[in-house]
Design a protein around this motif. Structure first.
Motif: not given
Length: 220
Positions: A41-47, A70-78
């Motif tokens: 939910l943090i800036l969906p779709g934004e890197p 768990a976080i990388r499931e939503a934000k891959p590579g972050v």
């Protein structure tokens, strides 16, 4: 955290995860299932450059690697930062292997943290728990009280002091504590702010915030 990290180049965006007191290992573990949704939910779709999970005691009981996954499931590579992993990096950057630890938690909640640092090779000279089980009370401990507690919590032979808990207002007085104890201080919020700044490419020294904020981020 906003005051330490945000600038005209770095934005700080926040989402919250449901949590209920008291601060026990069982309640802390209940945050794990919602980590992926919270991050999504943090800036969906934004890197994003970095996602930081802001709970030290939960990072210990859930585990840095499980939080990262768990976080990388939503934000891959972050890049993922936890207070515990950032504190370890900070202590290593300061060359501190022999430490004192101050937590606001009960002994029950603090025991996993003692094991966490010991398992990573740190020698703990003194481990002090203030005995709180409500994070709202932890947040209300005054900066002056934290300075006094930190002085008492520091063993003479330690090379640094770690102050746990992102609810504590310890980052703002880290430099004061360093002056009082003559040793470097790493706090949960100071360590994560330092890590996030460096991972976002900000290498500026901020000595007014403490010794850690003058150092580069290690690759290890």
């Amino acid at each position: 955290f906003q005051r330490m990290v945000a600038s005209d180049r770095i934005g700080v965006y926040v989402n919250r995860i449901p949590y209920a007191n008291p601060t026990t290992p069982e309640n802390l573990l209940k945050m794990q299932p919602v980590l992926t949704e919270g991050a999504s939910l943090i800036l969906p779709g934004e890197p994003l450059d970095v996602v930081m999970y802001s709970c030290t005691s939960a990072s210990v009981v859930i585990g840095d690697e499980r939080i990262e996954a768990a976080i990388r499931e939503a934000k891959p590579g972050v890049a993922v930062v936890t207070p515990t992993a950032a504190a370890v990096k900070g202590l290593k950057a300061l060359g501190a292997g022999q430490i004192s630890v101050l937590t606001p938690y009960t002994v029950e909640t603090s025991r996993p943290m003692a094991r966490y640092f010991a398992d990573l090779g740190f020698r703990i000279d003194r481990f002090t728990c203030l005995g709180f089980d409500d994070d709202r009370q932890m947040a209300r401990i005054s900066p002056d009280e934290l300075v006094a507690a930190a002085v008492e919590a520091t063993a003479p032979q330690s090379e640094a002091l770690f102050i746990s808990c992102t609810a504590l207002r310890a980052a703002g007085v880290a430099a004061r504590i360093e002056a009082a104890i003559g040793k470097p201080v790493v706090t949960s919020n100071l360590a994560t702010a330092w890590a996030c700044l460096r991972l976002c490419g900000d290498e500026a020294a901020r000595p007014q915030l403490g010794r850690l904020m003058t150092l580069a981020y290690p690759d290890m």
